[in-house]
Every structure is written in C-alpha cells, then in structure tokens.
Design a protein around this motif. Structure first.
Motif, mmCIF file in Angstrom:
data_model
loop_
_atom_site.group_PDB
_atom_site.id
_atom_site.type_symbol
_atom_site.label_atom_id
_atom_site.label_comp_id
_atom_site.label_asym_id
_atom_site.label_seq_id
_atom_site.Cartn_x
_atom_site.Cartn_y
_atom_site.Cartn_z
ATOM 1 N N ILE A 43 0.698 -1.490 0.410
ATOM 2 C CA ILE A 43 0.134 0.154 0.037
ATOM 3 C C ILE A 43 0.672 1.169 -0.118
ATOM 4 O O ILE A 43 1.893 1.079 0.590
ATOM 5 N N LYS A 44 0.094 2.309 0.082
ATOM 6 C CA LYS A 44 0.920 4.194 0.054
ATOM 7 C C LYS A 44 0.202 3.698 1.375
ATOM 8 O O LYS A 44 -0.233 3.935 1.764
ATOM 9 N N PHE A 45 1.213 4.898 1.569
ATOM 10 C CA PHE A 45 1.313 5.438 3.439
ATOM 11 C C PHE A 45 1.734 6.485 3.349
ATOM 12 O O PHE A 45 2.522 7.125 3.014
ATOM 13 N N TYR A 46 1.193 7.679 4.326
ATOM 14 C CA TYR A 46 2.013 8.885 4.304
ATOM 15 C C TYR A 46 2.238 9.979 5.975
ATOM 16 O O TYR A 46 1.326 8.747 6.481
ATOM 17 N N ILE A 47 3.581 10.392 5.769
ATOM 18 C CA ILE A 47 4.100 11.174 6.830
ATOM 19 C C ILE A 47 3.874 11.969 6.576
ATOM 20 O O ILE A 47 4.657 12.306 6.005
ATOM 21 N N LEU A 212 -5.000 12.739 -0.756
ATOM 22 C CA LEU A 212 -3.808 11.803 -0.818
ATOM 23 C C LEU A 212 -4.907 10.600 -2.160
ATOM 24 O O LEU A 212 -3.958 9.289 -1.953
ATOM 25 N N ALA A 213 -5.322 9.949 -0.343
ATOM 26 C CA ALA A 213 -6.245 8.751 -0.959
ATOM 27 C C ALA A 213 -7.322 9.229 -2.248
ATOM 28 O O ALA A 213 -6.844 7.633 -2.797
ATOM 29 N N ARG A 214 -7.123 10.184 -2.626
ATOM 30 C CA ARG A 214 -8.465 10.494 -4.230
ATOM 31 C C ARG A 214 -7.135 10.498 -5.210
ATOM 32 O O ARG A 214 -8.264 9.823 -6.182
ATOM 33 N N CYS A 218 -3.884 6.748 -1.846
ATOM 34 C CA CYS A 218 -2.862 6.589 -0.070
ATOM 35 C C CYS A 218 -3.720 6.194 0.729
ATOM 36 O O CYS A 218 -5.129 5.808 0.800
ATOM 37 N N LYS A 219 -4.057 4.805 1.400
ATOM 38 C CA LYS A 219 -4.513 3.999 2.321
ATOM 39 C C LYS A 219 -4.667 4.544 3.704
ATOM 40 O O LYS A 219 -5.378 4.164 4.572
ATOM 41 N N ILE A 220 -3.457 4.527 4.379
ATOM 42 C CA ILE A 220 -3.368 5.197 5.919
ATOM 43 C C ILE A 220 -2.546 6.480 5.580
ATOM 44 O O ILE A 220 -1.668 6.603 5.309
ATOM 45 N N GLU A 221 -2.475 7.157 7.077
ATOM 46 C CA GLU A 221 -1.575 7.663 7.402
ATOM 47 C C GLU A 221 -1.378 7.542 9.106
ATOM 48 O O GLU A 221 -1.974 7.192 9.980
ATOM 49 N N PHE A 222 0.344 7.672 8.864
ATOM 50 C CA PHE A 222 0.383 7.586 10.170
ATOM 51 C C PHE A 222 1.260 9.293 10.950
ATOM 52 O O PHE A 222 0.959 9.743 10.324
ATOM 53 N N GLY A 223 1.323 8.676 11.938
ATOM 54 C CA GLY A 223 2.091 10.150 12.733
ATOM 55 C C GLY A 223 2.091 9.703 14.240
ATOM 56 O O GLY A 223 2.029 9.009 14.713
ATOM 57 N N GLY A 224 2.984 10.577 15.161
ATOM 58 C CA GLY A 224 2.639 10.711 16.782
ATOM 59 C C GLY A 224 1.415 10.741 17.339
ATOM 60 O O GLY A 224 0.924 11.153 16.668
ATOM 61 N N ASN A 225 2.048 10.721 18.861
ATOM 62 C CA ASN A 225 1.007 10.081 18.515
ATOM 63 C C ASN A 225 -0.484 11.064 19.810
ATOM 64 O O ASN A 225 -1.294 11.718 19.545
ATOM 65 N N GLN A 227 -0.974 13.388 17.001
ATOM 66 C CA GLN A 227 -1.321 14.233 15.983
ATOM 67 C C GLN A 227 -2.830 12.875 15.583
ATOM 68 O O GLN A 227 -3.399 12.687 14.573
ATOM 69 N N TRP A 228 -2.918 12.090 16.281
ATOM 70 C CA TRP A 228 -4.442 11.145 16.561
ATOM 71 C C TRP A 228 -5.595 11.444 16.395
ATOM 72 O O TRP A 228 -6.567 10.993 15.415
ATOM 73 N N SER A 229 -6.112 13.052 17.426
ATOM 74 C CA SER A 229 -6.849 13.901 16.656
ATOM 75 C C SER A 229 -7.112 13.950 15.665
ATOM 76 O O SER A 229 -8.334 13.924 14.386
ATOM 77 N N ASN A 230 -6.247 14.495 14.729
ATOM 78 C CA ASN A 230 -6.089 14.942 13.485
ATOM 79 C C ASN A 230 -5.806 14.067 12.041
ATOM 80 O O ASN A 230 -6.629 13.835 11.109
ATOM 81 N N ILE A 231 -5.832 12.593 12.762
ATOM 82 C CA ILE A 231 -5.469 11.569 11.903
ATOM 83 C C ILE A 231 -7.223 10.872 11.668
ATOM 84 O O ILE A 231 -7.593 10.712 10.971
ATOM 85 N N LEU A 232 -7.324 11.330 12.549
ATOM 86 C CA LEU A 232 -8.677 10.760 13.652
ATOM 87 C C LEU A 232 -10.133 11.821 12.007
ATOM 88 O O LEU A 232 -10.830 10.553 11.247
ATOM 89 N N PHE A 233 -9.886 12.624 12.580
ATOM 90 C CA PHE A 233 -11.409 13.603 11.232
ATOM 91 C C PHE A 233 -10.319 13.231 9.386
ATOM 92 O O PHE A 233 -11.354 13.296 9.057
ATOM 93 N N GLY A 234 -8.946 13.440 9.171
ATOM 94 C CA GLY A 234 -8.638 12.470 8.133
ATOM 95 C C GLY A 234 -9.407 11.707 7.317
ATOM 96 O O GLY A 234 -9.383 11.049 6.366
ATOM 97 N N ALA A 235 -8.978 10.507 8.383
ATOM 98 C CA ALA A 235 -9.661 9.278 8.090
ATOM 99 C C ALA A 235 -11.389 9.069 8.011
ATOM 100 O O ALA A 235 -12.213 8.733 6.556
ATOM 101 N N ASP A 236 -12.282 9.867 8.597
ATOM 102 C CA ASP A 236 -13.780 9.747 8.318
ATOM 103 C C ASP A 236 -13.869 10.789 7.529
ATOM 104 O O ASP A 236 -14.584 10.677 6.610
ATOM 105 N N LEU A 237 -12.893 12.111 6.906
ATOM 106 C CA LEU A 237 -13.009 12.904 5.474
ATOM 107 C C LEU A 237 -12.979 12.041 4.524
ATOM 108 O O LEU A 237 -14.159 11.950 3.619
ATOM 109 N N SER A 238 -11.993 10.852 4.427
ATOM 110 C CA SER A 238 -12.071 10.283 3.217
ATOM 111 C C SER A 238 -12.947 9.329 2.849
ATOM 112 O O SER A 238 -13.493 8.495 2.172
ATOM 113 N N ARG A 239 -13.062 9.081 4.021
ATOM 114 C CA ARG A 239 -14.810 8.001 4.044
ATOM 115 C C ARG A 239 -16.017 8.051 3.122
ATOM 116 O O ARG A 239 -16.621 7.770 2.421
#
Length: 444
Positions: A43-47, A212-214, A218-225, A227-239
């Motif tokens: 997969i493609k993933f991003y940080i 990046l998903a579109r 890209c299927k996963i965003e990684f980050g430091g702990n 960044q959890w809130s930002n990552i959650l909202f990003g995954a939800d927006l993409s879905r």
C-alpha cells in the motif's frame, strides 16, 4: 536501493507485527483491519512533516525509521512536506501559537527536509504530482511510483491556491465544531486561547489525507501520538467523500525516557540530524549517556538490531550495561551520520573516558592565543564561550558542586584564570564537566 535494515531484523513477515514487536504502535483506527491490509497488499501510506525549521531532529527520526521499515517490507512511503500547513501551524501539543513564517522560508526549509530524507529513503524522482486546482476535482500523477521506492509531495501544491469559499463549503461543511472541540489537540488550548487560524489546521490536515487517498490511492496516515485527533478526522473525511471504508490511521509512541519526558533535548536545544547543527560526537554522546532504564526502548526503536540481540544487550547489568550503551550510540550514529563518523565519535569518546583512541575526535574549539596571554581568561567565561555551560551562573554552580576539571585537575576557584601555561605542549587544554561532557580548547 538504500537498505539499512537487515533481513534478520524480525521473525515476522507482516510489517505490522514488526512495528508492534519493536514497540512503535500506540493507537490505530482498526488493529485487525490494518494488519490484514498490510499483510495482503502493498500500500501507499503517508506521514506529514511541517518544515518549521531548516533541519530534521531526532523526533522526526522516529517517523523516518517507520517509513524505512514500511519500505523494507514493500510498501510505498509518501513523504508529505507541509509547505501549506506550516503557513498556519499545528496547535497539537502546544501551549501557544507558533511563530508565523514567510512562504519563502517555508519553501527553503522544505527543500532541506527533502535532502535529509534522501539519506534514508530511496525515492522515485521521476514521479510527479499535478493538483487539479479545484477542491473536489481529482489531481493526477505522471506514472505509478517504481516498486519499492518512496515519493514526495508538498501540500503547498494544493493548499496555497485553492478557493477558500469553495473549501469551506465543500470540506468545512463536513466537520462538526462540537466534535472538533472535544479533540485533545484543541481541548488543552481552550483555556489559554485558540486562534481561528489554528482552528483551520485540522481541516487542512484532513484534506491532505483526502487528496492523497483520492489522487494516488493512499490508504493510511501515520503520525506521532500527538496527531491522533487530526488523523481520525482525516480518515473519516476520506471515507465520507470517497465512499470507501479502507482508510486507516495509526500513531506511534513518542520517544520518551522512563520518566515520560521527551528524549532528544540537549543543553544546546534539539538533537539535530545535521552534523552542522549537532556534531556526530555530540550525537553519539547523547545516546552513550542515556539512563539504564531507557536502553531497551532506544535499542528497539532506533537501531535495526534483531530483537534477541536487543533483549540480550538491555538485560546486562552494572558496568556491563555500558557496553550496550556504546553499541546503541554507535548504531544510531552510523545510521544518521555514516559508519566513518560513527567510528570517529566512538574513538573520541573512548579517548576521553578511558584513554583509548584518538583525542582528535573530542569536540574542540580553537581560540586566539592572545586571549590567554598575561592574566588570561576567567574559567567561567571560557566554559561559557565554548558552550559547555549556558551562562555564568551555571558555570559558578558547576564549579561550586565540584563538577569541573581542567587538564585533569578539579577546578575549585570560580575566579581562576586560564593562561598560556594551562595548555600542554601542543597548545591543547581538555575541559571536563561532570562525567559525560568533554571539550578540547586549542590555541589558534
């Protein structure tokens, strides 16, 4: 192909299990879903990395190592340089607003970041991304990335020129203010004040994930702990916008010591990955001097030694644990600065601590001979000038506590002067602060 990771680094074939074994994974949006995805396809993933400085530090290095593991196991790292998001500044983990930076400084910092990433990852330099110019319209790339290579994007390409009203209408309407205010990154700022500028950051980072998903799958965003809130909202927006469920987020433990404090801070500031800002010797010494309780974590997260070797080294006790610290320091310095510099740093440390090796590799400052003629220079002024104390007050305290030696003799008088006679025949004077800090003063 840059391949720093040996094949025997783990008994596992799935990189998810490898990252879990090394103690990296902190939170995920779906443990089993991510593990299954990483096991069945590449997969493609991003940080994302906001270039708020002109160099990466050891905090970034944790994320770099994650990307190296992912690339080792066949996945495609997408390095996102935050040329756009840095214009606002991430409020996550901060008690105040970041200092505003010019677009030109951000651009130059981003270029320097990319040069540093080139040392650790193999990039497909022919791959290019072209944004659409419209908020919801798909961008394009000229090709698929070469297998096993990373790619680099800069969110300035799609953030700096979009229509703000279009963005707020099409993206902002998908966000609940109530939900955003419950996010940890905002909660801790509400009492002291959160600007509307910073409030936009979560929308922009979430939009990055969607783009990046579109556009490139890209299927996963990684980050430091943090960044959890930002990552959650990003995954939800993409879905929601793309109508698919296979978008995930994962955060990793920050590098902290046994007391929960962030590692990588020195007297001079951050522990940088650039030899011009933190010398290989200083870098080596930092890891050589970690607390016994932190050896296991550092070996697991910052080296590519197999886990059985990590466990063997970190189980050593008493004076033997110093062997593990020396291996830790050598391995991390070799990874960041190369084998030759790691050997020099190790040689300098051994010379300073045990009389083995060449003193040439101990940090040194060349100073004009005239400064030490006549009455010479006060010892406190000298140690402040060469940077082993930050102020005269710290210098006086160090001497009062018996923590300073010059030419092998303990300094007891803070008003002592260093003159030409203090130097050896080669014009050198070794200053030692405490048990761990050495510095050579050389007459110029």
């Amino acid at each position: 192909m840059k391949n720093y990771i040996p094949d025997n680094v783990s008994k596992y074939d799935n990189v998810y299990d490898v990252l879990r074994e090394r103690g990296f994974i902190e939170q995920t949006t779906d443990d089993e879903g991510i593990r299954e995805l990483l096991g069945k396809e590449k997969i493609k993933f991003y940080i994302g990395f906001d270039p708020t400085a002109d160099c990466l530090h050891v905090g970034h290095f944790m994320q770099v190592i994650i990307m190296m593991y992912m690339q080792k196991y066949g996945h495609t790292p997408v390095v996102l340089i935050g040329g756009g998001t840095t214009m606002i500044g991430d409020p996550s983990g901060r008690t105040d607003m970041r200092q505003m930076m010019t677009q030109e400084t951000i651009r130059e910092n981003g270029i320097k970041f990319k040069h540093l990433f080139d040392r650790f990852l193999e990039f497909d330099e022919e791959w290019k991304y072209t944004p659409s110019g419209s908020v919801l319209e798909k961008g394009s790339s000229n090709k698929e990335p070469d297998e096993g290579k990373a790619i680099c994007v800069n969110n300035a390409d799609w953030l700096l020129d979009f229509n703000y009203l279009e963005f707020i209408r099409d993206i902002g309407s998908k966000f609940s203010v109530n939900a955003m205010l419950r996010a940890e990154c905002f909660k801790q700022r509400m009492e002291k004040g959160l600007s509307f500028l910073e409030f936009n950051y979560m929308l922009l980072q979430s939009y990055d994930f969607y783009c990046l998903a579109r556009d490139i799958g890209c299927k996963i965003e990684f980050g430091g702990n943090d960044q959890w809130s930002n990552i959650l909202f990003g995954a939800d927006l993409s879905r929601r916008l793309l109508g698919k469920d296979d978008y995930y987020g994962m955060t990793f433990a920050l590098l902290t010591n046994s007391e929960g404090k962030k590692m990588g801070k020195t007297q001079k500031g951050a522990l940088w990955l650039d030899a011009e800002k933190t010398s290989p010797y200083e870098f080596y010494q930092y890891w050589r001097n970690v607390e016994d309780a932190d050896v296991n974590k550092c070996l697991r997260m910052l080296t590519f030694l197999p886990m059985d070797e990590v466990e063997r080294l970190s189980s050593l006790e008493g004076a033997e644990i110093n062997k593990a610290k020396e291996i830790l320091a050598y391995e991390v310095t070799k990874l960041v600065h190369g084998e030759e510099e790691a050997k020099k740093a190790q040689d300098g440390a051994r010379a300073a601590f045990s009389g083995e090796g060449a003193m040439d590799n101990v940090p040194a400052t060349t100073m004009e001979r005239s400064l030490f003629e006549g009455e010479g220079m006060g010892i406190v002024n000298l140690i402040r000038e060469i940077g082993i104390v930050a102020s005269n007050g710290e210098g006086f305290r160090t001497i009062k506590q018996g923590g300073l030696t010059a030419a092998g003799e303990k300094v007891t008088d803070p008003k002592m002067n260093i003159t030409l006679s203090s130097f050896d025949e080669e014009g050198k004077l070794l200053i030692k602060k405490g048990k761990k800090t050495y510095h050579m003063v050389v007459l110029g």
